[in-house]
Design an enzyme around this catalytic site. Structure first.
Site, PDB file in Angstrom:
ATOM      1  N   GLY A 128      53.605 -24.112  86.802  1.00  0.00           N
ATOM      2  CA  GLY A 128      54.922 -23.612  86.625  1.00  0.00           C
ATOM      3  C   GLY A 128      55.747 -24.622  86.088  1.00  0.00           C
ATOM      4  O   GLY A 128      55.443 -25.956  86.122  1.00  0.00           O
ATOM      5  N   GLN A 169      63.089 -29.711  83.966  1.00  0.00           N
ATOM      6  CA  GLN A 169      62.213 -30.598  83.671  1.00  0.00           C
ATOM      7  C   GLN A 169      61.798 -31.014  82.310  1.00  0.00           C
ATOM      8  O   GLN A 169      61.112 -31.998  82.164  1.00  0.00           O
ATOM      9  CB  GLN A 169      60.730 -30.190  84.392  1.00  0.00           C
ATOM     10  N   CYS A 188      53.972 -31.393  91.789  1.00  0.00           N
ATOM     11  CA  CYS A 188      54.879 -30.958  90.776  1.00  0.00           C
ATOM     12  C   CYS A 188      54.662 -31.892  89.642  1.00  0.00           C
ATOM     13  O   CYS A 188      54.348 -33.031  89.866  1.00  0.00           O
ATOM     14  CB  CYS A 188      56.046 -31.358  91.277  1.00  0.00           C
ATOM     15  N   LEU A 189      54.664 -31.392  88.283  1.00  0.00           N
ATOM     16  CA  LEU A 189      54.584 -32.105  87.306  1.00  0.00           C
ATOM     17  C   LEU A 189      55.736 -33.199  86.857  1.00  0.00           C
ATOM     18  O   LEU A 189      55.332 -34.045  86.379  1.00  0.00           O
ATOM     19  CB  LEU A 189      54.524 -31.037  85.870  1.00  0.00           C
ATOM     20  N   HIS A 202      59.106 -22.884  94.554  1.00  0.00           N
ATOM     21  CA  HIS A 202      59.299 -24.221  94.037  1.00  0.00           C
ATOM     22  C   HIS A 202      59.979 -24.391  92.853  1.00  0.00           C
ATOM     23  O   HIS A 202      60.884 -25.331  92.449  1.00  0.00           O
ATOM     24  CB  HIS A 202      57.665 -24.677  93.713  1.00  0.00           C
ATOM     25  N   GLU A 203      59.874 -23.227  91.768  1.00  0.00           N
ATOM     26  CA  GLU A 203      60.537 -23.422  90.648  1.00  0.00           C
ATOM     27  C   GLU A 203      62.095 -23.095  90.799  1.00  0.00           C
ATOM     28  O   GLU A 203      62.980 -23.535  90.109  1.00  0.00           O
ATOM     29  CB  GLU A 203      60.015 -22.299  89.505  1.00  0.00           C
ATOM     30  N   HIS A 252      63.779 -25.985  91.712  1.00  0.00           N
ATOM     31  CA  HIS A 252      64.204 -27.219  90.649  1.00  0.00           C
ATOM     32  C   HIS A 252      65.565 -26.741  90.011  1.00  0.00           C
ATOM     33  O   HIS A 252      66.232 -27.609  89.620  1.00  0.00           O
ATOM     34  CB  HIS A 252      63.229 -26.804  89.374  1.00  0.00           C
TER      35      HIS A 252
HETATM   36 NI    NI Z   1      57.961 -28.773  90.126  1.00  0.00          NI
END
Ligand code: NI
Length: 155
Positions: A46, A51, A89-90, A131-132, A135
């Site tokens: 995701g 991000q 998380c990226l 999670h997304e 963000h």
């Molecule tokens: Ni994330």
């Protein structure tokens, strides 16, 4: 399509609240395509627009069933039952921790054509959706971690 730089923890853009998308135009579609490529390139499941430095309510998810694009997503249902499981998380590479998320959620959003749809997710998909969407409100999973895990040592 192109990959974009993924902002990392410490970048204040990750802590801002994103604005709803008012119009889906050519730039929006380019952003979505770039986000999908960036997510796959980084082996993520995701990615949310902040991000890649864009404060718009857009995220993309692929938990192994093909890419899902969500514009202005809203949780319309969530189960009381929660599951505690590991996520990462990226934007926080190499860090993993257990977070409690609803076992099931229903999310309403616009697709890339500007049409409303609803998506029901359980397990991993429910986790990714939560999670997304977090963000988009400047929330990182680390804010909710119950216990950090050393993934390399547990393998
Ligand atoms: Ni994330």
């Amino acid at each position: 399509m192109a990959t974009r730089e993924i902002r990392k923890k410490g970048d204040e853009i990750l802590r801002k609240k994103c604005k709803p998308v008012k119009e889906i135009n050519a730039r929006t579609i380019e952003l979505i395509d770039d986000m999908i490529e960036t997510m796959y390139n980084a082996d993520g499941v995701g990615l949310a627009a902040p991000q890649v430095g864009i404060l718009k309510r857009i995220c993309v998810i692929d938990v192994g069933e093909g890419p899902v694009v969500l514009i202005n997503p809203e949780k319309v249902e969530e189960s009381k039952e929660q599951i505690q499981a590991v996520e990462g998380c990226l934007s926080i590479p190499g860090v993993y921790g257990e977070v409690k998320r609803p076992e099931r959620v229903v999310v309403k959003a616009l697709n890339r054509d500007g049409e409303y749809f609803t998506i029901e997710g359980t397990g991993m998909l429910a986790r990714a959706l939560c999670h997304e969407i977090d963000h988009l409100d400047g929330i990182l999973f680390e804010d909710k971690v119950i216990r950090y895990v050393d993934v390399d040592n547990e393998e």
